[in-house]
Design a protein around this motif. Sequence first.
Motif, PDB file in Angstrom:
ATOM      1  N   MET A 173     -28.655 -53.463  30.456  1.00 53.80           N
ATOM      2  CA  MET A 173     -28.471 -52.616  31.630  1.00 53.80           C
ATOM      3  C   MET A 173     -29.653 -51.657  31.719  1.00 53.80           C
ATOM      4  O   MET A 173     -30.039 -51.054  30.715  1.00 53.80           O
ATOM      5  CB  MET A 173     -27.157 -51.861  31.443  1.00 53.80           C
ATOM      6  CG  MET A 173     -26.853 -50.893  32.524  1.00 53.80           C
ATOM      7  SD  MET A 173     -25.492 -51.550  33.520  1.00 53.80           S
ATOM      8  CE  MET A 173     -24.734 -50.039  33.983  1.00 53.80           C
ATOM      9  N   ILE A 174     -30.240 -51.550  32.932  1.00 56.27           N
ATOM     10  CA  ILE A 174     -31.296 -50.569  33.192  1.00 56.27           C
ATOM     11  C   ILE A 174     -30.642 -49.459  34.020  1.00 56.27           C
ATOM     12  O   ILE A 174     -30.120 -49.724  35.105  1.00 56.27           O
ATOM     13  CB  ILE A 174     -32.467 -51.180  34.004  1.00 56.27           C
ATOM     14  CG1 ILE A 174     -32.996 -52.475  33.350  1.00 56.27           C
ATOM     15  CG2 ILE A 174     -33.589 -50.160  34.217  1.00 56.27           C
ATOM     16  CD1 ILE A 174     -33.769 -52.285  32.086  1.00 56.27           C
ATOM     17  N   ILE A 175     -30.666 -48.230  33.490  1.00 57.33           N
ATOM     18  CA  ILE A 175     -29.928 -47.157  34.145  1.00 57.33           C
ATOM     19  C   ILE A 175     -30.777 -45.883  34.237  1.00 57.33           C
ATOM     20  O   ILE A 175     -31.457 -45.520  33.275  1.00 57.33           O
ATOM     21  CB  ILE A 175     -28.587 -46.929  33.404  1.00 57.33           C
ATOM     22  CG1 ILE A 175     -27.747 -45.855  34.085  1.00 57.33           C
ATOM     23  CG2 ILE A 175     -28.775 -46.589  31.945  1.00 57.33           C
ATOM     24  CD1 ILE A 175     -26.297 -45.876  33.631  1.00 57.33           C
ATOM     25  N   GLY A 176     -30.758 -45.252  35.397  1.00 60.17           N
ATOM     26  CA  GLY A 176     -31.512 -44.016  35.623  1.00 60.17           C
ATOM     27  C   GLY A 176     -30.585 -42.811  35.517  1.00 60.17           C
ATOM     28  O   GLY A 176     -29.522 -42.794  36.129  1.00 60.17           O
ATOM     29  N   VAL A 177     -30.996 -41.815  34.727  1.00 57.03           N
ATOM     30  CA  VAL A 177     -30.146 -40.651  34.468  1.00 57.03           C
ATOM     31  C   VAL A 177     -30.967 -39.371  34.616  1.00 57.03           C
ATOM     32  O   VAL A 177     -32.013 -39.214  33.969  1.00 57.03           O
ATOM     33  CB  VAL A 177     -29.566 -40.736  33.020  1.00 57.03           C
ATOM     34  CG1 VAL A 177     -28.690 -39.528  32.726  1.00 57.03           C
ATOM     35  CG2 VAL A 177     -28.785 -42.034  32.825  1.00 57.03           C
ATOM     36  N   ASP A 178     -30.475 -38.459  35.449  1.00 58.99           N
ATOM     37  CA  ASP A 178     -31.186 -37.193  35.645  1.00 58.99           C
ATOM     38  C   ASP A 178     -30.974 -36.282  34.435  1.00 58.99           C
ATOM     39  O   ASP A 178     -29.902 -36.277  33.839  1.00 58.99           O
ATOM     40  CB  ASP A 178     -30.685 -36.509  36.932  1.00 58.99           C
ATOM     41  CG  ASP A 178     -31.652 -35.443  37.422  1.00 58.99           C
ATOM     42  OD1 ASP A 178     -32.786 -35.352  36.893  1.00 58.99           O
ATOM     43  OD2 ASP A 178     -31.275 -34.672  38.337  1.00 58.99           O
ATOM     44  N   LEU A 179     -32.028 -35.537  34.088  1.00 54.21           N
ATOM     45  CA  LEU A 179     -31.984 -34.719  32.869  1.00 54.21           C
ATOM     46  C   LEU A 179     -31.730 -33.248  33.172  1.00 54.21           C
ATOM     47  O   LEU A 179     -32.094 -32.734  34.239  1.00 54.21           O
ATOM     48  CB  LEU A 179     -33.304 -34.867  32.105  1.00 54.21           C
ATOM     49  CG  LEU A 179     -33.620 -36.274  31.583  1.00 54.21           C
ATOM     50  CD1 LEU A 179     -35.011 -36.316  30.952  1.00 54.21           C
ATOM     51  CD2 LEU A 179     -32.559 -36.723  30.573  1.00 54.21           C
ATOM     52  N   GLU A 180     -31.115 -32.577  32.218  1.00 52.37           N
ATOM     53  CA  GLU A 180     -30.917 -31.141  32.285  1.00 52.37           C
ATOM     54  C   GLU A 180     -32.287 -30.479  32.262  1.00 52.37           C
ATOM     55  O   GLU A 180     -33.182 -30.926  31.554  1.00 52.37           O
ATOM     56  CB  GLU A 180     -30.122 -30.724  31.042  1.00 52.37           C
ATOM     57  CG  GLU A 180     -29.370 -29.465  31.226  1.00 52.37           C
ATOM     58  CD  GLU A 180     -28.219 -29.389  30.232  1.00 52.37           C
ATOM     59  OE1 GLU A 180     -28.323 -29.939  29.117  1.00 52.37           O
ATOM     60  OE2 GLU A 180     -27.218 -28.774  30.600  1.00 52.37           O
ATOM     61  N   LYS A 181     -32.432 -29.417  33.051  1.00 55.92           N
ATOM     62  CA  LYS A 181     -33.758 -28.781  33.141  1.00 55.92           C
ATOM     63  C   LYS A 181     -33.633 -27.365  33.648  1.00 55.92           C
ATOM     64  O   LYS A 181     -32.507 -26.878  33.857  1.00 55.92           O
ATOM     65  CB  LYS A 181     -34.661 -29.623  34.067  1.00 55.92           C
ATOM     66  CG  LYS A 181     -34.136 -29.695  35.494  1.00 55.92           C
ATOM     67  CD  LYS A 181     -34.986 -30.558  36.383  1.00 55.92           C
ATOM     68  CE  LYS A 181     -35.084 -31.992  35.920  1.00 55.92           C
ATOM     69  NZ  LYS A 181     -33.771 -32.700  35.933  1.00 55.92           N
TER      70      LYS A 181
END
Length: 320
Positions: free
Chosen positions: A190-198
């Motif tokens: 699975m290729i998955i995009g996840v936004d990061l805490e910042k």
Amino acid sequence: NVHAAALTQVHRFDEATSAFAGDVIGNLSQHPKRLSPKYFYDAAGSELFEQITVLPEYYPTRTELGILRSRGDAIAAIIPKGAALVEFGAGATTKVRLLLERCEFGAYVPVDISGDFLNAQADALRKDFPDLAVYPVAADFTAPFALPAEISGPPKVGFFPGSTLGNFEPHEASAFLRSARQILGEGAQMIIGVDLEKNERVLYDAYNDAAGVTARFNLNVLVRINRELGGNFDISGFMHRSIYNRERHRIEMHLIAKKAQSVRILGQNFSFRPGESIHTESSYKYSLERFTALARQSGWSIRDSWTDAERMFSVHALVA
Ligand code: AVI
């Protein structure tokens, strides 16, 4: 919801509209009131979302595209030749095209609730990738669904870009990842995009753009309730608010009642106090550690993770 079911029968709604009606009536009857973010995406809402993705403040889309471009070779290296790519939710094809151009997929299965849109996208891809077999599936990918029999042979690769996972509550995110593993089967990736805490300012600005597109996107769900369910929301009586909830690592979008008012939907009254909120969306932001833990507890392990130089966004390759 028996009441909503009875009312929707009178109005002879189709199945999708009945489900929408039941959810809206149920969720606005709760305290605090809420609405599911999946109802943002009618034709107008999908168009507004496309506008959001190119706003200067909204970094996720362009950052993820940058990662998919710059790490294209590394991604291509782990994809078996002839694999079937299954995309959960299929909007604009910009991201999937990057994968299709670089990897040797034999088939592409876009899964989306909106059938019309899906078929138009499928036709465009068939034209541009003549050797690719495209099998669109019209289904709600948050519930179990069957893959087309044509792709039972080749290895499966899931694709879930855009940090859509972040719009699920953590327990829903885990359930989705488990269900995806079930659907894709043994040996899947699975290729998955996840936004990061910042930085909180950066997050805040991304959901409070100066041009007000996010506000229109948020308010559009009320427009949709008026049109599809015969509601009588006074749109100007509500305002958009996005805040970052630090303890829960999430952006929250709300619609705030500017004054006391009452709204009628399908024969039911909902009253609002001045300042009362409808919580319309959460957008969870993950640290690499917290996402790794979530993937592990949901039956996947992380094969590779890629981020941009500023660590704004992450793309992961998971293996079942
Ligand atoms: C689709 N989803 C990942 C977007 C997000 O950032 O949570 C939806 C969105 N809401 C406001 N702006 C964009």
